[in-house]
Scaffold this motif. Structure first.
Motif, PDB file in Angstrom:
ATOM      1  N   ASN A   1       6.857  -5.947  13.084  1.00 34.61           N
ATOM      2  CA  ASN A   1       7.894  -6.800  13.663  1.00 34.61           C
ATOM      3  C   ASN A   1       9.077  -6.771  12.697  1.00 34.61           C
ATOM      4  O   ASN A   1       9.019  -7.382  11.628  1.00 34.61           O
TER       5      ASN A   1
ATOM      6  N   GLU B   1      14.885  -9.832  15.912  1.00 28.16           N
ATOM      7  CA  GLU B   1      13.680  -9.149  15.449  1.00 28.16           C
ATOM      8  C   GLU B   1      13.040  -8.418  16.615  1.00 28.16           C
ATOM      9  O   GLU B   1      13.130  -8.850  17.767  1.00 28.16           O
ATOM     10  N   PHE B   2      12.412  -7.299  16.294  1.00 30.43           N
ATOM     11  CA  PHE B   2      11.891  -6.415  17.328  1.00 30.43           C
ATOM     12  C   PHE B   2      10.470  -5.971  16.988  1.00 30.43           C
ATOM     13  O   PHE B   2      10.214  -5.464  15.899  1.00 30.43           O
ATOM     14  N   LYS B   3       9.579  -6.181  17.950  1.00 30.01           N
ATOM     15  CA  LYS B   3       8.211  -5.692  17.798  1.00 30.01           C
ATOM     16  C   LYS B   3       8.231  -4.190  18.084  1.00 30.01           C
ATOM     17  O   LYS B   3       8.768  -3.755  19.114  1.00 30.01           O
ATOM     18  N   THR B   4       7.658  -3.426  17.183  1.00 31.23           N
ATOM     19  CA  THR B   4       7.874  -1.979  17.199  1.00 31.23           C
ATOM     20  C   THR B   4       6.600  -1.191  16.918  1.00 31.23           C
ATOM     21  O   THR B   4       5.737  -1.643  16.169  1.00 31.23           O
TER      22      THR B   4
ATOM     23  N   PHE C   1      18.028  -0.765  15.529  1.00 30.32           N
ATOM     24  CA  PHE C   1      18.003  -2.108  16.097  1.00 30.32           C
ATOM     25  C   PHE C   1      19.259  -2.907  15.731  1.00 30.32           C
ATOM     26  O   PHE C   1      19.741  -3.712  16.530  1.00 30.32           O
TER      27      PHE C   1
ATOM     28  N   LYS D   1      13.041  -6.315  24.421  1.00 30.44           N
ATOM     29  CA  LYS D   1      14.286  -7.067  24.299  1.00 30.44           C
ATOM     30  C   LYS D   1      15.509  -6.215  24.637  1.00 30.44           C
ATOM     31  O   LYS D   1      16.570  -6.749  24.948  1.00 30.44           O
TER      32      LYS D   1
ATOM     33  N   GLN E   1      21.774  -1.912  18.162  1.00 28.18           N
ATOM     34  CA  GLN E   1      21.537  -2.521  19.476  1.00 28.18           C
ATOM     35  C   GLN E   1      22.082  -3.952  19.518  1.00 28.18           C
ATOM     36  O   GLN E   1      22.650  -4.386  20.522  1.00 28.18           O
TER      37      GLN E   1
ATOM     38  N   SER F   1       8.754  -4.986  22.252  1.00 28.24           N
ATOM     39  CA  SER F   1       9.028  -6.392  22.577  1.00 28.24           C
ATOM     40  C   SER F   1       9.863  -6.534  23.843  1.00 28.24           C
ATOM     41  O   SER F   1      10.052  -7.644  24.343  1.00 28.24           O
TER      42      SER F   1
ATOM     43  N   GLU G   1      10.158   0.563  21.006  1.00 25.51           N
ATOM     44  CA  GLU G   1      10.405  -0.889  20.977  1.00 25.51           C
ATOM     45  C   GLU G   1       9.502  -1.525  22.027  1.00 25.51           C
ATOM     46  O   GLU G   1       9.636  -1.255  23.220  1.00 25.51           O
TER      47      GLU G   1
END
Length: 202
Positions: free
Chosen positions: A37, A50-53, A119, A74, A122, A72, A70
């Motif tokens: 994360n 934050e991004f779950k990856t 990210f 988002k 993004q 999550s 990615e």
């Protein structure tokens, strides 16, 4: 052994990114899946997102082009955001992809040089409707744009001429294609090998 190398690099990366874990995959195109994360924090300590990856590495790690996903959800699954319907991200230009296949790249380096910047970019897009550092097109056009940047010209006739020279496989003692009057071995030898491999996709 490769697994020992991966584990050692994983431990080094975990010092900086404590939440990451990994698993060994079976019957899969990739051998290792790294899960984490990742938080995007600016120089003042402000958390922007934050991004779950999931990051996938091949069996010949530290060589081989890695894959960034990615999970999550988002980021909208749109071509203009450089992410497909499965969350797989387009995070670098074609020459960088080839560099990753030919040059050792550690877990930590991949996270710092590709994962976090992707990210962060993004998040920038969400606020300003464009990517901070520009972007490349997909497919063949993206390859041409990469070559334009590498050769410092948008003249594709000139680029084709340089490609012909590079694809003729000049020796290490031949003059470099860049016009420096230096021998290739002292100038762009490694880049010429990458460009030769990339040009096969045109």
């Amino acid at each position: 052994m490769i697994e020992d190398r991966f584990y050692k690099d994983f431990i080094k990366a975990k010092v900086h990114f404590p939440e990451i874990e990994y698993e060994i995959l079976k019957n899969h195109a990739f051998k290792y899946r790294l899960l984490g994360n990742f938080k995007i924090v600016d120089d003042e300590g402000t958390l922007w997102g934050e991004f779950k990856t999931a990051i996938y590495f091949k069996s010949n790690y530290p060589l081989g082009f890695a894959s960034l996903q990615e999970v999550s959800e988002k980021i909208p699954r749109e071509d203009k955001r450089h992410i497909n319907k499965d969350g797989v991200c387009c995070f670098c230009d074609p020459l960088k992809q080839i560099e990753m296949e030919m040059k050792p790249f550690s877990i930590y380096d991949f996270i710092k040089e590709y994962t976090i910047p992707f990210f962060a970019n993004q998040i920038y897009y969400e606020h300003f409707g464009e990517f901070k550092n520009g972007e490349y097109s997909h497919g063949e056009e993206g390859i041409w744009e990469t070559l334009e940047e590498e050769f410092g010209t948008k003249n594709r006739t000139e680029i084709k001429s340089k490609l012909e020279y590079i694809n003729s496989k000049p020796g290490r003692n031949s003059l470099c294609y860049c016009g420096s009057n230096l021998k290739l071995k002292h100038c762009h030898w490694e880049m010429a090998n990458r460009i030769r491999k990339l040009s096969k996709k045109l």
